[in-house]
Write an enzyme that holds these catalytic residues in place. Structure first.
Site, PDB file in Angstrom:
ATOM      1  N   ASP A 132      -3.351  -1.503  10.012  1.00 20.53           N
ATOM      2  CA  ASP A 132      -4.716  -1.190   9.589  1.00 20.53           C
ATOM      3  C   ASP A 132      -5.653  -2.369   9.288  1.00 20.53           C
ATOM      4  O   ASP A 132      -6.760  -2.415   9.785  1.00 20.53           O
ATOM      5  CB  ASP A 132      -4.659  -0.273   8.359  1.00 20.53           C
ATOM      6  CG  ASP A 132      -3.714   0.904   8.570  1.00 20.53           C
ATOM      7  OD1 ASP A 132      -3.161   1.052   9.675  1.00 20.53           O
ATOM      8  OD2 ASP A 132      -3.537   1.685   7.627  1.00 20.53           O
ATOM      9  N   GLU A 186       7.972  -0.357   1.574  1.00 23.82           N
ATOM     10  CA  GLU A 186       7.136  -0.295   2.777  1.00 23.82           C
ATOM     11  C   GLU A 186       7.054  -1.687   3.414  1.00 23.82           C
ATOM     12  O   GLU A 186       7.152  -1.831   4.625  1.00 23.82           O
ATOM     13  CB  GLU A 186       5.752   0.195   2.327  1.00 23.82           C
ATOM     14  CG  GLU A 186       4.805   0.581   3.405  1.00 23.82           C
ATOM     15  CD  GLU A 186       3.456   1.005   2.832  1.00 23.82           C
ATOM     16  OE1 GLU A 186       3.246   0.899   1.603  1.00 23.82           O
ATOM     17  OE2 GLU A 186       2.594   1.441   3.628  1.00 23.82           O
TER      18      GLU A 186
HETATM   19  C1  2M8 Z   1      -0.451   3.137   6.859  1.00 20.19           C
HETATM   20  O1  2M8 Z   1      -1.656   3.786   7.242  1.00 20.19           O
HETATM   21  C2  2M8 Z   1      -2.260   4.881   6.540  1.00 20.19           C
HETATM   22  C3  2M8 Z   1      -3.399   5.399   7.403  1.00 20.19           C
HETATM   23  O2  2M8 Z   1      -2.907   5.856   8.614  1.00 20.19           O
HETATM   24  C4  2M8 Z   1      -2.815   4.550   5.171  1.00 20.19           C
HETATM   25  O3  2M8 Z   1      -2.869   3.365   4.811  1.00 20.19           O
HETATM   26  O4  2M8 Z   1      -3.202   5.499   4.472  1.00 20.19           O
HETATM   27  C5  2M8 Z   1      -0.038   2.220   8.032  1.00 20.19           C
HETATM   28  O5  2M8 Z   1       0.939   1.300   7.629  1.00 20.19           O
HETATM   29  C6  2M8 Z   1       0.457   3.055   9.198  1.00 20.19           C
HETATM   30  O6  2M8 Z   1       0.951   2.247  10.225  1.00 20.19           O
HETATM   31  C7  2M8 Z   1       1.536   4.052   8.772  1.00 20.19           C
HETATM   32  O7  2M8 Z   1       1.846   4.901   9.831  1.00 20.19           O
HETATM   33  C8  2M8 Z   1       1.081   4.886   7.560  1.00 20.19           C
HETATM   34  C9  2M8 Z   1       2.205   5.743   6.960  1.00 20.19           C
HETATM   35  O8  2M8 Z   1       3.355   4.981   6.734  1.00 20.19           O
HETATM   36  O9  2M8 Z   1       0.593   4.038   6.511  1.00 20.19           O
END
Ligand code: 2M8
Length: 436
Positions: free
Chosen positions: A172, A407
């Protein structure tokens, strides 16, 4: 230690299991994410093939009529923002049956199909039948997804995937996107409150408020044209050719082509092998001869987006000529990346610690993401580099020894960051543990 790690990883996945789907993490991401689901299914297949099949089946149920697999499936109320009220997928010209977001993520799903099939066959009996029936029965849906990407996201056939939001890249707030976002200036918009920062130890582990304003602005821009892809291409303020997404499409199309061949779909197999070749060539052409890293391109300005981000190693994912791979491997293991002397664990950081933009604690701007290490190790194994695959795996398992299944991790101190009990981190551990 090894048994304890596998048990703890399986417990994380059980804890995040809603029965038919696994949420990406307990608090920060209480829904099903597209590429998380594929990684999660790979890990779960090591415990239960039918449960891994259920995971993929529930994601496929959210497929849009166009073929797009949406990046989030909202199947229950939560405080996650932006939720279904902001995404408003029901307003799409051809709306999906379920409430979802309106963008996509990298297509790692065929990797999961291949892993499920392999594990089902290894176990034999009903697991074998479940895996084979599942792949044979759902191939049309997965093929439609790859076909949609190749047609809608590379309409002129350059071999590079266009994205309309950095959330589509999955990385992101990577420095990759700093330039395109510097040109996104949100106008008047419906006010919103972020909820993501409540679930991490410190706000600086997440993107900034300024970045979030831009993220939501782009969502509103897509809703305004009812997710019409043509209109989005013309109006969206963020329009970029993503080299890492492209590499994943090359790899994914190659794998789904192999599956299609195996299940008697020769025309589909030939088509997917062409898609794979097109995107592999697109990635190879995007390698900067000077730095040796693959480069994204901003399609609004035409500018090449040089950055010291992990995506530069896209050819290691897509596969490439031997000399390109050799140089990339050397760079990856060299002093600016895994071999940087300040690193606690020799696994790839999301941004080079030698780069000015490196930020050791902020999300995709420096921390190490175990799921990315898994991806590079899996791809290395597939491309015949067992040595690289083994090195990455070994280091990553040491990193995961804290059992937090974070994460991401601070590359310098090794401290766990972001969400704990992140599903894809646990899944990566489970899969690695089963490698022979
Ligand atoms: C993160 O993205 C989401 C939006 O899609 C967020 O920050 O709310 C990113 O690391 C993405 O790659 C990942 O799929 C998601 C869920 O783990 O989190």
């Amino acid at each position: 230690m090894t048994a304890a790690l596998a048990d703890a990883a399986a417990a994380v996945l059980r804890g995040n299991d809603l029965g038919h789907l696994t949420v990406a993490s307990p608090d920060l991401y209480p829904h099903q994410w597209s590429w998380d689901t594929a990684f999660v299914a790979v890990g779960i297949s090591r415990v239960s093939v039918p449960r891994a099949v259920a995971e993929m089946t529930s994601l496929l149920a959210a497929q849009w009529p166009s073929g797009m697999i949406p990046h989030i499936v909202f199947d229950r109320p939560s405080a996650y923002f932006p939720g279904p009220e902001r995404w408003r997928s029901e307003l799409a010209i051809e709306p999906p049956a379920l409430r979802t977001s309106g963008i996509c993520q990298p297509p790692v799903h065929s990797l999961a199909l291949a892993c499920i099939l392999q594990e089902g066959r290894r176990r034999g009996g009903s697991d074998r039948r479940t895996a084979e029936d599942f792949v044979a029965g759902t191939l049309p849906g997965w093929l439609a997804w790859h076909r949609w990407l190749a047609a809608s996201r590379d309409p002129e056939g350059h071999g590079l995937v266009e994205i309309h939001h950095s959330w589509e890249s999955g990385m992101d707030n990577s420095p990759r996107w700093d330039f395109p976002y510097s040109r996104v200036t949100p106008g008047e918009m419906e006010p919103f409150t972020r909820t993501d920062t409540r679930h991490v130890g410190e706000v600086r582990q997440r993107p900034t408020d300024e970045e979030y304003r831009r993220y939501i602005w782009l969502v509103d821009q897509m809703v305004a044209v009812r997710y019409d892809e043509e209109a989005i291409r013309k109006t969206i303020d963020f329009h970029v050719a993503d080299v890492f997404f492209s590499a994943l499409l090359a790899l994914a199309a190659e794998i789904i082509g192999e599956l299609a061949e195996e299940f008697g779909r020769r025309a589909d197999a030939a088509e997917m092998s062409e898609v794979a070749a097109r995107f592999r060539a697109g990635v190879a052409a995007a390698v900067d001869p000077e730095t040796g890293l693959a480069t994204d391109r901003d399609l609004r300005s035409g500018r090449l987006l040089h950055s010291a981000a992990l995506s530069g190693f896209a050819p290691l994912i897509s596969g490439a000529e031997a000399d390109v791979l050799a140089r990339q491997r050397e760079l990856l293991l060299g002093p600016d990346w895994c071999g940087h002397r300040a690193l606690r664990h020799a696994v790839p950081p999301s941004t080079s610690p030698a780069a000015a933009q490196f930020d050791r604690r902020r999300y995709w701007r420096g921390p190490q993401w175990p799921v990315m290490t898994w991806l590079f190790s899996w791809a290395a194994r597939r491309h015949g580099d067992a040595e690289l695959a083994g090195r990455l795996r070994e280091e990553a398992l040491r990193q995961l020894g804290d059992l937090s299944f974070a994460e991401y991790y601070d590359p310098l101190s090794g401290q766990a960051l972001g969400s704990r009990a992140q599903s894809w981190t646990a899944a990566a551990a489970l899969d690695w543990m089963a490698w022979s």
